[in-house]
Write a protein that holds these residues in place. Structure first.
Motif, PDB file in Angstrom:
ATOM      1  N   GLU A 213       0.806  -1.220   0.000  1.00 49.35           N
ATOM      2  CA  GLU A 213       0.000   0.000   0.000  1.00 49.35           C
ATOM      3  C   GLU A 213       0.840   1.271   0.000  1.00 49.35           C
ATOM      4  N   GLY A 214       2.160   1.142   0.026  1.00 55.76           N
ATOM      5  CA  GLY A 214       2.992   2.328   0.133  1.00 55.76           C
ATOM      6  C   GLY A 214       2.903   2.982   1.493  1.00 55.76           C
ATOM      7  N   ALA A 215       2.623   2.169   2.529  1.00 55.35           N
ATOM      8  CA  ALA A 215       2.464   2.688   3.887  1.00 55.35           C
ATOM      9  C   ALA A 215       3.684   2.414   4.754  1.00 55.35           C
ATOM     10  N   GLY A 216       4.828   2.120   4.134  1.00 56.65           N
ATOM     11  CA  GLY A 216       6.015   1.768   4.892  1.00 56.65           C
ATOM     12  C   GLY A 216       6.499   2.867   5.810  1.00 56.65           C
ATOM     13  N   VAL A 220       6.947   2.803   9.967  1.00 57.49           N
ATOM     14  CA  VAL A 220       8.158   3.151  10.711  1.00 57.49           C
ATOM     15  C   VAL A 220       7.852   4.242  11.733  1.00 57.49           C
ATOM     16  N   ALA A 221       7.088   5.254  11.327  1.00 53.84           N
ATOM     17  CA  ALA A 221       6.743   6.338  12.246  1.00 53.84           C
ATOM     18  C   ALA A 221       5.934   5.821  13.431  1.00 53.84           C
ATOM     19  N   LEU A 226       5.789   4.391  19.203  1.00 58.78           N
ATOM     20  CA  LEU A 226       5.537   3.407  20.257  1.00 58.78           C
ATOM     21  C   LEU A 226       6.824   2.957  20.949  1.00 58.78           C
ATOM     22  N   CYS A 227       7.966   3.163  20.277  1.00 55.02           N
ATOM     23  CA  CYS A 227       9.253   2.631  20.746  1.00 55.02           C
ATOM     24  C   CYS A 227       9.122   1.126  20.990  1.00 55.02           C
ATOM     25  N   ALA A 325      -1.285   6.581  14.748  1.00 52.60           N
ATOM     26  CA  ALA A 325      -0.137   7.287  15.335  1.00 52.60           C
ATOM     27  C   ALA A 325      -0.554   8.630  15.915  1.00 52.60           C
ATOM     28  N   ALA A 326      -1.486   9.306  15.241  1.00 54.64           N
ATOM     29  CA  ALA A 326      -1.929  10.616  15.728  1.00 54.64           C
ATOM     30  C   ALA A 326      -2.677  10.527  17.050  1.00 54.64           C
TER      31      ALA A 326
END
Length: 532
Positions: A213-216, A220-221, A226-227, A325-326
Motif C-alpha cells: 500500500e505504500g504505507a512503509g 516506521v513512524a 511506540l518505541c 499514530a496521531a
C-alpha cells in the motif's frame, strides 16, 4: 444514434484508460482476434509457458501497484498456469487474466479447445470469474475485473472470452473512478490507541500489505512513536520493515511455538497487514490461550475472520497507520537493545549459503530489487542479506515453486534500468527456466543467482524434522545451468571456489543484459524451523 465500436476497440480503450499498456501472454488460436493488428502503444510481452506468464504479470503488477493483463490460451493454458494463479491469489497481486474460449456457435458440440464451465476452472483462487453471456458484454466484464482486482485486498480476476467476440459490436464504456481504500472504524481505532498507550511492552508484527500500500514510512513512524520492536510476519512476501532499523527484531518462523516464544514477553501484540498467523508446521500457539491482547489491522476481511484471537480492524494501512499514530501520546518506553548482527561467515569450500549472501550484500547496488525463491536458504538470506528499501524485495506468499524467476522478469520490466537480482534455488529454477528467454529478448539487467545445493533442500530439512528416511526424488544431479542459460540467450558462469565468488558476483551485477550465476553451495541439511 449511439456510438458503436468493436469489442476489441472497447477493450483497448479500457486498457489505455487504466494505464495497462503492458500485456503478458502466451497466445493460441482462440486469442488471435484479440491480437490482430496489435497497436504500437501497447507492449506485448511473450512468455514461453503460461505459468511463467502469470508470474511475470504478478511481478509487474506488484512492482507498479497497478493491475496487469495476462492473456492465456484456452482451458489448457489456464491449467498450465494454475500454480501461479494460486500464488498470485496468496500474493494479493492485481492480475486480470483472460483466456480464449472456442467460438460461441461451436460450444454446444463440445468442440476442440472448448472449455467446459470456463469461469469455474480457476476458482477459488481468483477474486471474481466470468464468461460473459453476450459478446457485447465483454468490455464491461473486463472493466469489472480490473476494478475488482485493484480493490483491497488486491488479487487476480478472470474473464473467459469466446474467440468470435472480438469483432462484435458494442458500446463504448463510460469512464469510471472506483475507490480502492477502506477507512478504519474510528471507535475501534481509538480503543486500539488506548490499549497501546496502556501497554508496558507492546510489540508489532508487520506483513506485506504495508509495503503493497505504500504505507512503509507510516509503519516506521508508528513503531518509533511506540518505541516498540517489530517482527516480520511469517512468510511475508514483501519487505515488512527496514531490516537495518534499530527496532527490527527479526523474522517470525511459521511455527506456532516459535511465534509464541518470540512474542511471549510482550503484553500486547499489534499485527499490521498480515494474518494472525500463517503457519507451516503444527503446534500450539500459546498466545491464543494465555490472554495476551492481539490487535489486527488489515483490509483483508477473510484474514480478520480467520484470526485465532484478538480484535480486528478492517482498514487500508495507508489510512489507518497515520490515524493511529496521531491518537498515541508520547511514550517514555526505553527501546530494546538492537539485535546482534551475525559475524561474517568464513570463505570455506564448499561455499556456505551464508557466505554467498554476505558477499552479495556488500556488492548489491543500493536501489537493487531482490526477488527470492530459495526456501531452504531463506533463514541464511534473512541473517546475511538485510533488505532496507520499500519495494526492494519480493517472494511468493504460497508454497508453489516456479514463481520468482518469471516474477523477477516482470519486476525488471516495471523498473527499466534498475538492477534486479533473482535468488533462486536449483530446484525452483527448473520450474520456470524458460523465463530467461523473455529476459534475454528484452535485454533486462537481471542477475539470476542459482543457489545450487544439488537438490530440494527444503525436503531434506523436513525429512529430518518429520523423522522420515530414504525419501526418493530429493537429489538433482547433472543439471548444467550455464548451458541452459546460454541456450536461452543469457550469459552464464558457474562458481565453486569461494575465492572466485566476489569477482563473479561483481561481474554479474554489472552485466547490462541478463546473466545467470550458478553457485555450488554446501548441501548440508538446513534448519528451517526452530522451536523458539
Amino acid at each position: 444514434m449511439a456510438e458503436t465500436m468493436t469489442v476489441r476497440q472497447a477493450t483497448m480503450a479500457l486498457l489505455r484508460e487504466h494505464g495497462m499498456t503492458t500485456v503478458f501472454g502466451n497466445p493460441g488460436s482462440t486469442e488471435l482476434g484479440f491480437l490482430d493488428r496489435w497497436p504500437n502503444d501497447i507492449r506485448y510481452v511473450l512468455g514461453l509457458q503460461e505459468a511463467s506468464v502469470v508470474a511475470m504479470a504478478d511481478g509487474f503488477a506488484r512492482a507498479t501497484g497497478r493491475p496487469a493483463l495476462c492473456n492465456l490460451h484456452s482451458a489448457a493454458g489456464v491449467g498450465h498456469a494454475l500454480g501461479n494463479v494460486f500464488t498470485a491469489f496468496r500474493n494479493q497481486a492485481p492480475v486480470v487474466i483472460t483466456a480464449g474460449q472456442q467460438a460461441r456457435g461451436l460450444l454446444p458440440g463440445n468442440p476442440f479447445l472448448g472449455a467446459t464451465e470456463a469461469a469455474s476452472f480457476p476458482k477459488p483462487y481468483v477474486k471474481w470469474s466470468c464468461e460473459p453471456a453476450r459478446a457485447e458484454d465483454v468490455p464491461a466484464a473486463l472493466a469489472h475485473a480490473v476494478h475488482l482486482a485493484a480493490q483491497r485486498p488486491q488479487g487476480p480476476t478472470f474473464v473467459s472470452i469466446p474467440s468470435d467476440d472480438w469483432q462484435a459490436p458494442t458500446r463504448p464504456l463510460p469512464p469510471r473512478r472506483v475507490s480502492q481504500d477502506v477507512a478504519p472504524d474510528p471507535a475501534l481505532l481509538a480503543d486500539c490507541a488506548q490499549a497501546l498507550a496502556a501497554a508496558r511492552n507492546p510489540v508489532l508484527v508487520i506483513g506485506p500489505e504495508v509495503d503493497a500500500e505504500g504505507a512503509g514510512d507510516a509503519a516506521v513512524a508508528l513503531a518509533e512513536k511506540l518505541c516498540a520492536p517489530v517482527w516480520a510476519s511469517p512468510f511475508s512476501a514483501r519487505l515488512s520493515f527496514p531490516e537495518d532499523h534499530a527496532l527490527f527484531a527479526g523474522h517470525l518462523a511459521a511455527a506456532p511455538p516459535a511465534v509464541s516464544n518470540a512474542l511471549a514477553a510482550h503484553d500486547l501484540v499489534l499485527v499490521l497487514g498480515a494474518p494472525v498467523f500463517t503457519f507451516h508446521v503444527a503446534g500450539d500457539c500459546a498466545l491464543f490461550r494465555d490472554g495476551t491482547p492481539i490487535w489486527q489491522v488489515t483490509p483483508d476481511a477473510e484474514a480478520l475472520a480467520a484470526a485465532g484471537a484478538g480484535t480486528g480492524i478492517q482498514a487500508s494501512l495507508r489510512l489507518a497507520l497515520p490515524a493511529l499514530a496521531a491518537l498515541l501520546p508520547p511514550t517514555d518506553r526505553a527501546p530494546a537493545p538492537p539485535r546482534a548482527r551475525p559475524a561474517p561467515p568464513p570463505a570455506a569450500r564448499p561455499i556456505a549459503a551464508e557466505y554467498l549472501f554476505h558477499a552479495l550484500s556488500r556488492l548489491l547496488p543500493e536501489d537493487a530489487v531482490v526477488v527470492e525463491e530459495a526456501p531452504s536458504h531463506r533463514p541464511a538470506l534473512q541473517r546475511h542479506l538485510p533488505i532496507r528499501r520499500w519495494g526492494g524485495f519480493y517472494t511468493m506468499a504460497s508454497g508453489g515453486l516456479g514463481y520468482s524467476l518469471p516474477a523477477a522478469v516482470g519486476v525488471s520490466l516495471a523498473h527499466p534500468g534498475r538492477r534486479v537480482c533473482a535468488i533462486i534455488g536449483d530446484g525452483s529454477m527448473m520450474y520456470s527456466i524458460q523465463a530467461l528467454w523473455t529476459a534475454a529478448q528484452h535485454a533486462l539487467p537481471l542477475t539470476t543467482i542459482v543457489v545450487n545445493n544439488g537438490g530440494y533442500g527444503a525436503m531434506r530439512s523436513f525429512s529430518r524434522v518429520l523423522g522420515t528416511e530414504g525419501v526418493p526424488g530429493i537429489d538433482l544431479p547433472g543439471i548444467d545451468f550455464v548451458a541452459l542459460a546460454r541456450g536461452m540467450g543469457c550469459a552464464g558462469l558457474r562458481v565453486e571456489d569461494p575465492a572466485h565468488l566476489p569477482d563473479a558476483l561483481a561481474a554479474a551485477l554489472r552485466h547490462a543484459a541478463p546473466m545467470v550465476l550458478d553457485v555450488a553451495v554446501d548441501a548440508a541439511i538446513p534448519t528451517l524451523y526452530h522451536k523458539g
